[in-house]
Design a protein around this motif. Structure first.
Motif, PDB file in Angstrom:
ATOM      1  N   PRO A  68       0.836  -1.206   0.000  1.00  0.00           N
ATOM      2  CA  PRO A  68       0.000   0.000   0.000  1.00  0.00           C
ATOM      3  C   PRO A  68       0.870   1.255   0.000  1.00  0.00           C
ATOM      4  CG  PRO A  68      -0.713  -1.551   1.692  1.00  0.00           C
ATOM      5  CD  PRO A  68       0.616  -2.031   1.198  1.00  0.00           C
ATOM      6  N   MET A  69       0.314   2.347  -0.525  1.00  0.00           N
ATOM      7  CA  MET A  69       1.069   3.596  -0.536  1.00  0.00           C
ATOM      8  C   MET A  69       1.373   4.076   0.878  1.00  0.00           C
ATOM      9  SD  MET A  69      -0.612   6.013  -3.497  1.00  0.00           S
ATOM     10  CE  MET A  69       0.507   7.375  -3.091  1.00  0.00           C
ATOM     11  N   TYR A  70       0.352   4.109   1.714  1.00  0.00           N
ATOM     12  CA  TYR A  70       0.501   4.652   3.059  1.00  0.00           C
ATOM     13  C   TYR A  70      -0.085   3.677   4.078  1.00  0.00           C
ATOM     14  CZ  TYR A  70       0.845   8.883   0.183  1.00  0.00           C
ATOM     15  OH  TYR A  70       1.186   9.803  -0.775  1.00  0.00           O
ATOM     16  N   ALA A  71       0.467   3.692   5.292  1.00  0.00           N
ATOM     17  CA  ALA A  71      -0.076   2.853   6.360  1.00  0.00           C
ATOM     18  C   ALA A  71      -1.477   3.308   6.741  1.00  0.00           C
ATOM     19  CB  ALA A  71       0.843   2.896   7.579  1.00  0.00           C
ATOM     20  N   SER A  72      -1.708   4.618   6.684  1.00  0.00           N
ATOM     21  CA  SER A  72      -3.016   5.202   6.969  1.00  0.00           C
ATOM     22  C   SER A  72      -2.975   6.653   6.525  1.00  0.00           C
ATOM     23  CB  SER A  72      -3.350   5.132   8.467  1.00  0.00           C
ATOM     24  OG  SER A  72      -2.465   5.961   9.209  1.00  0.00           O
ATOM     25  N   ALA A 116      -2.223  -4.669 -12.313  1.00  0.00           N
ATOM     26  CA  ALA A 116      -2.084  -5.050 -10.904  1.00  0.00           C
ATOM     27  C   ALA A 116      -2.707  -3.988 -10.009  1.00  0.00           C
ATOM     28  CB  ALA A 116      -0.616  -5.240 -10.553  1.00  0.00           C
ATOM     29  N   THR A 117      -3.378  -4.433  -8.957  1.00  0.00           N
ATOM     30  CA  THR A 117      -4.078  -3.522  -8.050  1.00  0.00           C
ATOM     31  C   THR A 117      -3.158  -3.030  -6.944  1.00  0.00           C
ATOM     32  OG1 THR A 117      -6.200  -4.612  -8.467  1.00  0.00           O
ATOM     33  CG2 THR A 117      -6.020  -3.295  -6.461  1.00  0.00           C
ATOM     34  N   VAL A 118      -3.246  -1.739  -6.662  1.00  0.00           N
ATOM     35  CA  VAL A 118      -2.485  -1.112  -5.581  1.00  0.00           C
ATOM     36  C   VAL A 118      -3.475  -0.445  -4.637  1.00  0.00           C
ATOM     37  CG1 VAL A 118      -0.756   0.625  -4.976  1.00  0.00           C
ATOM     38  CG2 VAL A 118      -0.503  -0.703  -7.088  1.00  0.00           C
ATOM     39  N   GLU A 119      -3.253  -0.587  -3.339  1.00  0.00           N
ATOM     40  CA  GLU A 119      -4.094   0.071  -2.346  1.00  0.00           C
ATOM     41  C   GLU A 119      -3.452   1.386  -1.905  1.00  0.00           C
ATOM     42  OE1 GLU A 119      -6.310  -3.420   0.175  1.00  0.00           O
ATOM     43  OE2 GLU A 119      -4.221  -2.972   0.690  1.00  0.00           O
ATOM     44  N   ARG A 120      -4.271   2.416  -1.777  1.00  0.00           N
ATOM     45  CA  ARG A 120      -3.753   3.677  -1.241  1.00  0.00           C
ATOM     46  C   ARG A 120      -3.412   3.501   0.232  1.00  0.00           C
ATOM     47  NH1 ARG A 120      -5.275   8.336   1.348  1.00  0.00           N
ATOM     48  NH2 ARG A 120      -4.275  10.254   0.602  1.00  0.00           N
ATOM     49  N   THR A 121      -4.333   2.915   0.988  1.00  0.00           N
ATOM     50  CA  THR A 121      -4.104   2.492   2.369  1.00  0.00           C
ATOM     51  C   THR A 121      -4.674   1.087   2.501  1.00  0.00           C
ATOM     52  OG1 THR A 121      -6.208   3.473   3.088  1.00  0.00           O
ATOM     53  CG2 THR A 121      -4.229   4.838   3.324  1.00  0.00           C
ATOM     54  N   PRO A 122      -4.237   0.312   3.483  1.00  0.00           N
ATOM     55  CA  PRO A 122      -4.754  -1.053   3.622  1.00  0.00           C
ATOM     56  C   PRO A 122      -6.280  -1.079   3.712  1.00  0.00           C
ATOM     57  CG  PRO A 122      -2.839  -0.749   5.024  1.00  0.00           C
ATOM     58  CD  PRO A 122      -3.185   0.607   4.476  1.00  0.00           C
TER      59      PRO A 122
END
Length: 232
Positions: A68-72, A116-122
Motif C-alpha cells: 500500500p502507498m501509506y499505512a493510513s 495489478a491492483t495497488v491500495e492507497r491504504t490497507p
C-alpha cells in the motif's frame, strides 16, 4: 510500457518542477503556498512522500508483493508535517531521489503488470499500477502551480490540461454538471449529465478551475455564473 506521450508529460513536468525546487531560497521554503495551511516545504514534502510511496508500490508490483502507498491517512499526514520541518537541503535531496526512482519505475512497468491492483491504504481506495504515471503527472503539474512561484496553470502543456479535464469529467458523479468548453483545444468536456452551464475559456484556466482552485478567472459562462468546483 507506459504511453509515450504520458512519459514525456511526466518527464518534462518533473524537470520543470526540479528547476523550481532547486531555485527556492531558504526563506521561500517557509513561505505560504497556494494551499491553505501549507508552506512550500509542505508541498515539496508531499510530492516527495508521494513519489516514495508510488515507487515502493510499483516495486512491490514488480516483485509480486502488495505494498500500500501509506499505512493510513493519519500516518501520511504526520509524515508530511515531519518532513516539512526538516532542513531544505534534506527535503530537496529526498525529492530529487524519489522523483528519479519513480520515473524509472513508471517507464519500466511491463504491460502485463499494468493491471495489478495497488491500495492507497490497507483496505482503502485502489488503483492499478498502470494509472501511476497519470497520477504522478497530475501531482507534479498541479502542485508545481500550488507552490505559488512563477509557474502557473497557464504554463501547463495543452495535453496536460486536456488530461485534467477528461479525468475530472469522468470522475464527476451522475446528475447535473457543467460542460467545459476549451476554446484553444476545440474540445468539450461533459460533467455529469451536462445540464449545467457551459463554461468556456482556455484549457489551462478550465483545468485549474475544475481542480477547485479559484473562482474561474478568465472563464465565461452561458448563464452568467461560473459554478464552484469541488477541490481535488
Amino acid at each position: 510500457m507506459a504511453d509515450a506521450q504520458l512519459l514525456e508529460l511526466l518527464d518534462s513536468g518533473t524537470r520543470r518542477l526540479v528547476r523550481s525546487v532547486d531555485g527556492l531560497t531558504d526563506e521561500q521554503w517557509s513561505e505560504p503556498s497556494l494551499l491553505p495551511g501549507w508552506t512550500r516545504a509542505h508541498v515539496v514534502a508531499h510530492l516527495t512522500l508521494n513519489a516514495e510511496a508510488l515507487g515502493a508500490a510499483l516495486e512491490g508490483v514488480h516483485e509480486g508483493r502488495a505494498v500500500p502507498m501509506y499505512a493510513s491517512d493519519e500516518a501520511r499526514d504526520a509524515e508530511i508535517v515531519a518532513l516539512a520541518e526538516q532542513e531544505p537541503s534534506t527535503i530537496r535531496d529526498r525529492f530529487y531521489a524519489s522523483s528519479t526512482v519513480l520515473g524509472e519505475w513508471v517507464e519500466e512497468l511491463a504491460d502485463n503488470l499494468a493491471g495489478a491492483t495497488v491500495e492507497r491504504t490497507p483496505g482503502g481506495r485502489t488503483f492499478t499500477a498502470g494509472q501511476v504515471g497519470t497520477m504522478r503527472t497530475r501531482e507534479v503539474e498541479i502542485h508545481h502551480a500550488d507552490l505559488g512561484l512563477d509557474y502557473t496553470a497557464a504554463d501547463w502543456p495543452p495535453a496536460f490540461a486536456a488530461l485534467v479535464l477528461a479525468t475530472r469529467a469522468a470522475d464527476h458523479p451522475p446528475g447535473p454538471g457543467p460542460v467545459a468548453h476549451a476554446v484553444d483545444l476545440d474540445q468539450r468536456f461533459v460533467f455529469g449529465d451536462g445540464s449545467g452551464p457551459t463554461v468556456s475559456g482556455p484549457g489551462s484556466a478550465l483545468a485549474w478551475w475544475v481542480t477547485g482552485r479559484g473562482p474561474g478567472e478568465g472563464l465565461t459562462s452561458d448563464d452568467g455564473q461560473v459554478p464552484r468546483m469541488e477541490p481535488w
